[in-house]
Design an enzyme around this catalytic site. Structure first.
Site, PDB file in Angstrom:
ATOM      1  N   LYS A 133       2.031  -3.392   6.296  1.00  0.00           N
ATOM      2  CA  LYS A 133       2.376  -3.634   4.724  1.00  0.00           C
ATOM      3  C   LYS A 133       3.790  -3.423   4.769  1.00  0.00           C
ATOM      4  O   LYS A 133       4.581  -4.127   4.151  1.00  0.00           O
ATOM      5  CB  LYS A 133       1.751  -2.618   3.985  1.00  0.00           C
ATOM      6  CG  LYS A 133       0.220  -2.801   3.957  1.00  0.00           C
ATOM      7  CD  LYS A 133      -0.148  -4.064   3.457  1.00  0.00           C
ATOM      8  CE  LYS A 133      -1.792  -4.426   3.339  1.00  0.00           C
ATOM      9  NZ  LYS A 133      -2.110  -5.634   2.829  1.00  0.00           N
ATOM     10  N   TYR A 173      -1.760   0.342  10.047  1.00  0.00           N
ATOM     11  CA  TYR A 173      -2.100  -0.259   8.496  1.00  0.00           C
ATOM     12  C   TYR A 173      -0.649  -0.087   7.626  1.00  0.00           C
ATOM     13  O   TYR A 173      -0.400  -1.355   7.189  1.00  0.00           O
ATOM     14  CB  TYR A 173      -3.121   0.437   7.874  1.00  0.00           C
ATOM     15  CG  TYR A 173      -3.338   0.015   6.374  1.00  0.00           C
ATOM     16  CD1 TYR A 173      -2.967   0.646   5.353  1.00  0.00           C
ATOM     17  CD2 TYR A 173      -4.136  -1.337   5.996  1.00  0.00           C
ATOM     18  CE1 TYR A 173      -3.167   0.152   4.063  1.00  0.00           C
ATOM     19  CE2 TYR A 173      -4.005  -1.943   5.011  1.00  0.00           C
ATOM     20  CZ  TYR A 173      -3.681  -1.145   3.778  1.00  0.00           C
ATOM     21  OH  TYR A 173      -3.786  -1.501   2.555  1.00  0.00           O
ATOM     22  N   SER A 178       0.726  -1.179  -0.072  1.00  0.00           N
ATOM     23  CA  SER A 178       0.002  -0.099  -0.060  1.00  0.00           C
ATOM     24  C   SER A 178       0.850   1.232   0.155  1.00  0.00           C
ATOM     25  O   SER A 178       2.137   1.160   0.338  1.00  0.00           O
ATOM     26  CB  SER A 178      -0.980  -0.020   1.177  1.00  0.00           C
ATOM     27  OG  SER A 178      -1.378   1.285   1.494  1.00  0.00           O
TER      28      SER A 178
HETATM   29  C1  WQD Z   1      -9.280   9.149   1.456  1.00  0.00           C
HETATM   30  C2  WQD Z   1      -9.311  10.346   1.862  1.00  0.00           C
HETATM   31  C3  WQD Z   1      -9.935  10.788   4.254  1.00  0.00           C
HETATM   32  C4  WQD Z   1     -13.905   9.133   4.109  1.00  0.00           C
HETATM   33  C5  WQD Z   1      -6.880   3.972   1.440  1.00  0.00           C
HETATM   34  C6  WQD Z   1      -7.030   2.750   1.998  1.00  0.00           C
HETATM   35  C7  WQD Z   1      -5.893   2.153   2.150  1.00  0.00           C
HETATM   36  C8  WQD Z   1      -4.767   2.162   1.208  1.00  0.00           C
HETATM   37  C9  WQD Z   1      -4.650   3.541   0.662  1.00  0.00           C
HETATM   38  C10 WQD Z   1      -4.713   0.275  -0.289  1.00  0.00           C
HETATM   39  C11 WQD Z   1      -8.628  10.665   3.163  1.00  0.00           C
HETATM   40  C12 WQD Z   1     -10.873  11.416   3.500  1.00  0.00           C
HETATM   41  C13 WQD Z   1     -12.598   9.721   3.926  1.00  0.00           C
HETATM   42  C14 WQD Z   1     -14.887  10.183   4.398  1.00  0.00           C
HETATM   43  C15 WQD Z   1     -13.139  11.734   4.199  1.00  0.00           C
HETATM   44  N1  WQD Z   1      -5.068   1.489   0.059  1.00  0.00           N
HETATM   45  N2  WQD Z   1     -12.260  11.019   3.823  1.00  0.00           N
HETATM   46  N3  WQD Z   1     -14.390  11.476   4.586  1.00  0.00           N
HETATM   47  O1  WQD Z   1      -7.406   6.637   3.935  1.00  0.00           O
HETATM   48  O2  WQD Z   1      -6.237   7.264   1.852  1.00  0.00           O
HETATM   49  O3  WQD Z   1      -6.360   5.025   2.184  1.00  0.00           O
HETATM   50  O4  WQD Z   1      -5.944   4.122   0.313  1.00  0.00           O
HETATM   51  O5  WQD Z   1      -3.762  -0.166   0.253  1.00  0.00           O
HETATM   52  O6  WQD Z   1      -5.946   0.727   2.082  1.00  0.00           O
HETATM   53  O7  WQD Z   1      -7.596   3.103   3.059  1.00  0.00           O
HETATM   54  O8  WQD Z   1      -8.575   6.076   1.888  1.00  0.00           O
HETATM   55  O9  WQD Z   1     -10.835   6.339   1.133  1.00  0.00           O
HETATM   56  O10 WQD Z   1     -10.325   6.101   3.547  1.00  0.00           O
HETATM   57  O11 WQD Z   1      -9.586   8.335   2.699  1.00  0.00           O
HETATM   58  O12 WQD Z   1     -12.840  12.932   4.171  1.00  0.00           O
HETATM   59  O13 WQD Z   1     -15.966   9.794   4.932  1.00  0.00           O
HETATM   60  O14 WQD Z   1     -10.644  10.845   2.029  1.00  0.00           O
HETATM   61  O15 WQD Z   1      -9.687  11.482   5.265  1.00  0.00           O
HETATM   62  O16 WQD Z   1      -8.014  12.135   3.484  1.00  0.00           O
HETATM   63  P1  WQD Z   1      -7.175   6.306   2.468  1.00  0.00           P
HETATM   64  P2  WQD Z   1      -9.854   6.631   2.343  1.00  0.00           P
END
Ligand code: WQD
Length: 336
Positions: free
Chosen positions: A156, A152, A128
């Site tokens: 990885k 997390y 990741s």
């Molecule tokens: C994206 C952005 C949140 C929900 C993911 C996976 C992880 C890895 C990397 C593969 C962040 C913001 C989210 C909401 C928001 N992938 N957000 N409101 O955390 O970047 O990581 O990709 O391995 O497995 O978790 O993805 O979609 O959770 O968040 O503002 O209701 O959207 O803070 O900045 P993330 P995400």
């Protein structure tokens, strides 16, 4: 099985897909099958969806039980493994680290032990972008320091650390894929993200678009980014699947081991994603500004030049419109 050159019957390798009932694993299973590979999905269905196992064999098992893995490898003579089975929520890993280290690290060691014992020498690992933590440069190259800022990402990074030692000692070759933000859905609308994986931004915003959620929370609006919200590199799940097949074929043909970023090299902020969803769906999304989420990096955007060069990886769905458009088609289908 297909007729190769000189009329020889050539049987393509059998591939074990752990977590193949999940989002990325099910899309890879579909593409592997289309390419003529035989597949075996190994999944405990804790977060995966049985209805996504539409191709190949299914072995219900748990990587926490070494006997399940051995029974599966005894039954199926696999040449390669694609390891997707893991928990993937950044936020949950902060509140439940024990669960993440047990599943993502200890259970992966169980799998690696079994593969060593059964002489399986090709291992493709779902890593990741979270291994990078807060990037010192963007777009992030594979040589960037690995400094995760959440459990997390730590899980990885730990597994990636094992792999060169397993290659040196046991001849197990590997490809580690550092996914950026996997999103979108099968262009044939047969697969997509399932309800229980809705911790990620795009499915949550689409849930608001179909009316299953009242509003979308924006976690942090005071980051050092153009509009104050986090920037992410969204990459289509079908393009991720394409990279996995390329890596498999490279390893089977004697190619070397490596870690690769998989992203689009273009970042979009949370607010830009929300606006794009409004444009594509024609629905107004109610936004609620909230505090920052623990473990979030302000910006995470990939350089994927290494995969493009070594694996000849070419993306089909690199536009955010395509990513959200396919996800929206899927979301409407399951919301019926
Ligand atoms: C994206 C952005 C949140 C929900 C993911 C996976 C992880 C890895 C990397 C593969 C962040 C913001 C989210 C909401 C928001 N992938 N957000 N409101 O955390 O970047 O990581 O990709 O391995 O497995 O978790 O993805 O979609 O959770 O968040 O503002 O209701 O959207 O803070 O900045 P993330 P995400």
């Amino acid at each position: 099985m297909y007729l190769g050159i000189k009329g020889l019957i050539v049987t393509k390798a059998k591939v074990l897909i752990t977590g193949g009932a999940g989002f990325i694993g099910s899309h890879v299973n579909k593409l592997l099958t289309q390419k003529g590979y035989k597949t075996v999905v190994f999944d405990n269905l804790s977060t995966g969806h049985r209805g996504f196992v539409k191709w190949g064999e299914f072995f219900k098992g748990d990587l926490g039980k070494k006997s399940d893995i051995s029974r599966c490898l005894s039954k199926y003579n696999v040449k390669a493994v694609m390891h997707f089975a893991a928990f993937t929520s950044v936020a949950e890993s902060v509140s439940e680290p024990a669960k993440y280290y047990a599943n993502n690290v200890v259970n992966t060691l169980n799998l690696l032990e079994a593969l060593k014992n059964f002489g399986v020498k090709n291992f493709i690992f779902s890593s990741s972008a979270a291994v990078y933590g807060i990037p010192q440069k963007t777009p992030i190259p594979e040589g960037h320091v690995l400094c995760p800022i959440n459990p997390y990402g730590e899980t990885k990074k730990m597994v990636e650390t094992f792999l060169p030692d397993y290659e040196a000692a046991y001849g197990m070759k590997y490809a580690s894929f550092r996914y950026f933000n996997a999103a979108g859905a099968d262009p044939d609308c047969e697969l997509g993200q399932w309800y229980d994986s809705f911790s990620h931004l795009i499915p949550l915003v689409l849930d608001a678009a179909v009316g299953r959620k009242r509003a979308v929370q924006v976690f942090g609006t005071d980051y050092d980014t153009p509009d104050g919200t986090c920037v992410r590199d969204y990459v289509h799940v079908a393009d991720l699947a394409g990279a996995h097949v390329l890596a498999l074929e490279s390893l089977l043909a004697g190619g070397g081991s490596a870690a690769f970023n998989l992203g689009n090299g273009r970042g979009y902020s949370v607010l830009e994603v929300i606006r794009m969803v409004e444009e594509i769906t024609g629905r107004k999304i109610k936004v609620v500004k909230a505090g920052r989420r623990n473990g979030d990096a302000p910006v995470s955007v990939a350089s994927s030049r290494k995969a493009e060069k070594i694996l000849k990886w070419k993306r089909k769905y690199f536009r955010l419109e395509d990513i959200i458009g396919t996800a929206w088609n899927w979301h409407k289908k399951i919301a019926k």
